[in-house]
Structures are given as C-alpha cells and as structure tokens.
Write an enzyme that holds these catalytic residues in place. Structure first.
Site, short mmCIF file in Angstrom:
data_model
loop_
_atom_site.label_atom_id
_atom_site.label_comp_id
_atom_site.label_asym_id
_atom_site.label_seq_id
_atom_site.Cartn_x
_atom_site.Cartn_y
_atom_site.Cartn_z
N THR A 209 0.85 -1.19 0.00
CA THR A 209 0.00 0.00 0.00
C THR A 209 0.88 1.23 0.00
OG1 THR A 209 -1.82 -1.07 1.14
CG2 THR A 209 -1.65 1.31 1.42
N ARG A 237 -14.23 -7.22 -0.19
CA ARG A 237 -13.56 -6.78 1.03
C ARG A 237 -12.94 -5.40 0.85
NH1 ARG A 237 -8.04 -5.19 2.38
NH2 ARG A 237 -7.72 -5.61 4.60
N GLY A 239 -10.49 -2.60 3.04
CA GLY A 239 -9.63 -2.44 4.21
C GLY A 239 -9.66 -1.04 4.77
N ASP A 240 -8.58 -0.66 5.41
CA ASP A 240 -8.54 0.62 6.12
C ASP A 240 -8.19 1.81 5.23
OD1 ASP A 240 -5.83 -0.61 6.06
OD2 ASP A 240 -5.25 1.27 6.99
N GLY A 263 -5.64 -4.26 7.28
CA GLY A 263 -6.61 -3.19 7.48
C GLY A 263 -7.69 -3.43 8.52
#
Length: 346
Positions: A209, A237, A239-240, A263
């Site tokens: 990331t 899905r 994530g953060d 995440g």
C-alpha cells in the site's frame, strides 16, 4: 453629578496627554522578524509494511527506491513552490500509483476471482474535509477520484459502480482491467491460492500500500493513502485505506497519518485518528503516540503494519511492527531519504 463628570473628563485628558508623550516602542523592544518561526515543511511517504527482508526484495529494490525518490521529489517541488499539502500528497501518490512496483494503481494485487479492486482516500487538515473511494475496477489513479469526491461532491466516500459513474461525470481517466496486470501480482495470487489449498501461510510478504503526508509552507497538513487491498481478498472486502480515521487522517491541530498493514485491525482500532488524538489531547510527541498504538496496541493482537506521519511542527514519524516498511521523507533542503529495513528505522 456634574462634579463627577468633570473629574472623568479631566482624567481622560491627562491619560491621553501622557500616552501621546511616550516614545514609540523601539526596534529593540519589538520581536525581531527572525523570531517568527516559519513552518518546518516537508513530506513523508510509505510503500507498504510487511515481513520481508532486503534479500527478498533485492531484485526490485533499486527500482523501488528510484520510484520512491521520484515521488518524494514530485511532492517536494509542489511544496517548494509554495503549493498546498493536498497538491503535494496527490502528486506524490499518483507517481506511486503509476508504478507497477507497489500495491496501488498499476501494481494493484488480484482478488480471489482474479480481478483488481482499488481503494484510496485523502484528507485536508486545514478544513477537515475528506474524500474516499473503494472497490474501483477501471480507474487509473484512485487518489485523483478521492480528491474529486472531497471537492466536487457533498459526500466523503463512494464505492464501486457509483464511484465510477461519478468518475465518468468528472472526466477521470478510465482503463481496462488488463492495465492492472503485472506478473508479480499474478504470481502472488497463485502462491496464495496454492498456500490456501495446503493451509500454509506465506513466509514473506510486502503489503505494498502507498501513502503520503505533507506539511506545506502555509502550515497546513494533508494525508492520502492508495491500495489494491490484500492478495486473494473476497466478497468485495474493503480495508482501512479508504476509511477516514483508520487508514488516513489529517488535522492541523495535531498531525497527518497514512497507514499500511492488515486493514481490519486498523479499522477496529481507528489507528490514524487515535494517534492524532493522543498528540492533540495528551501532548505527547507524534512518534511516542504512534509507537504506543502500533507497538503497544496492535502488535499484541496480531495487527501487523505501520504508519507514517507529520505533526503541525513538521516532526517526522515512522512506526511499524513488521520486519520492514518502505518509507522516505524530504524536508526543505530537498534531500530525500529512503529506507526499507527495520534496522534503519527512524
């Protein structure tokens, strides 16, 4: 009553006469211009944390370092020219998204179904405005679309087909899914699928990331994060990275944070906001706040990853609980520093 009025008038006349008779403050009694500190501007980036070794990334380390240097300097030139932290963050992340070496944009990893789904977010510390996008399949630079969500819509987050419809309305660059294909990401998916069948964990990983934080010469903070998510992820899905307060956060009163890692933990612990809240309310350093969260809160529960940050004074923070994290920073001197391994952590 008349006598009291006369007394008041006499006092006022005497006060004005005294005031006018006093000399103006000399240059020595006024604060010198040099005492007014300019913001210690600069920026920090990351390209993902993970349990990797320098030997494990040896084949692409030089190329990664070159791309990170280009990204840092793109942001630096924006800031050096008096540009905004938001523009610097976007310019930096666009370069990282355009590289096939990182898990964002061009280099995004594959889902279980063999597709690519991208997420990104950006936040302005001066206004507390933010924009985020998730589940994108055809957007070349998700960070650009996140910025448009912030500036051209009343919303904070858009996802999937709706986000791409908005992108089309705003004239954002679309690409075919084939654009995101890289041999490295495809091999990572095949390895994950094989490991899944054997119920074995991968021994080395680099989440990849990307993110950036910046403090401009006007004293304004900004943060941004972009990702392709987790290899082999399922069921849409998210994530953060696109979650404000988890993967990305910026507030001029405290700090700017961009995150990388698993995440789900970052969302549960609202990591980015927690770090900034500790800085703002307990007045600890940004490094101490980040270490308390990343090392003290996340590591014991298996929340692997890391964060980068800048506070309102321009203090640099990097914290991670994995063996490594691609990261770098540049200040007003224009000399970038780039690191990967844990033993050269700041």
């Amino acid at each position: 009553m008349r006598n009291n009025t006369n007394v008041h008038v006499a006092f006022l006349v005497a006060f004005l006469a005294y005031s006018c008779s006093q000399p103006a403050p000399s240059a020595q009694t006024q604060p010198p211009a040099s005492a007014i500190q300019a913001p210690k501007w600069g920026m920090v980036i990351h390209t993902g944390a993970g349990n990797f070794t320098l030997a494990g990334i040896a084949e692409r380390k030089d190329a990664m370092q070159a791309a990170m240097n280009d990204a840092l300097m793109a942001g630096y030139h924006v800031l050096a020219g008096g540009g905004t932290s938001l523009d610097a963050v976007q310019a930096t992340i666009v370069i990282l998204e355009d590289s096939p070496l990182f898990n964002a944009g061009k280099g995004a990893v594959f889902t279980h179904e063999g597709t690519n789904e991208l997420d990104a977010s950006i936040m302005d510390g001066a206004t507390m405005k933010a924009g985020a996008v998730a589940g994108l399949k055809h957007i070349k630079n998700p960070i650009r679309l996140a910025r448009l969500v912030m500036e051209k819509s009343p919303h904070v987050m858009m996802a999937g087909e709706g986000a791409e419809a908005f992108a089309k309305q705003e004239g954002v660059d679309f690409v075919d899914q084939k654009y995101f294909f890289t041999d490295r990401a495809w091999k990572a998916l095949q390895d994950e699928l094989a490991a899944e069948k054997k119920k074995a964990a991968q021994t080395e990983d680099h989440h990849g990331t990307v993110g950036a934080v910046a403090l401009d010469q006007h004293g304004n903070l900004a943060a941004g994060t972009s990702t392709g998510g987790l290899t082999n992820k399922r069921f849409g899905r998210i994530g953060d990275s696109p979650i404000i307060g988890a993967g990305t956060y910026a507030n001029n009163q405290s700090c700017a944070i961009s995150s990388t890692g698993i995440g789900e933990f970052w969302i549960r612990y609202t990591v980015a906001h927690d770090i900034c809240a500790r800085v703002q309310y307990t007045h600890v350093s940004i490094q101490a706040a980040a270490d308390a969260v990343v090392q003290g809160e996340l590591k014991p529960v298996g929340g692997e990853g890391g964060v980068i940050g800048l506070d309102a004074h321009g203090d640099v923070m990097m914290s991670f609980n994995t063996t490594g994290m691609g990261r770098g920073y540049v200040g007003a001197d224009g000399k970038p520093t780039i690191m990967f391994a844990g033993d050269d952590r700041k």
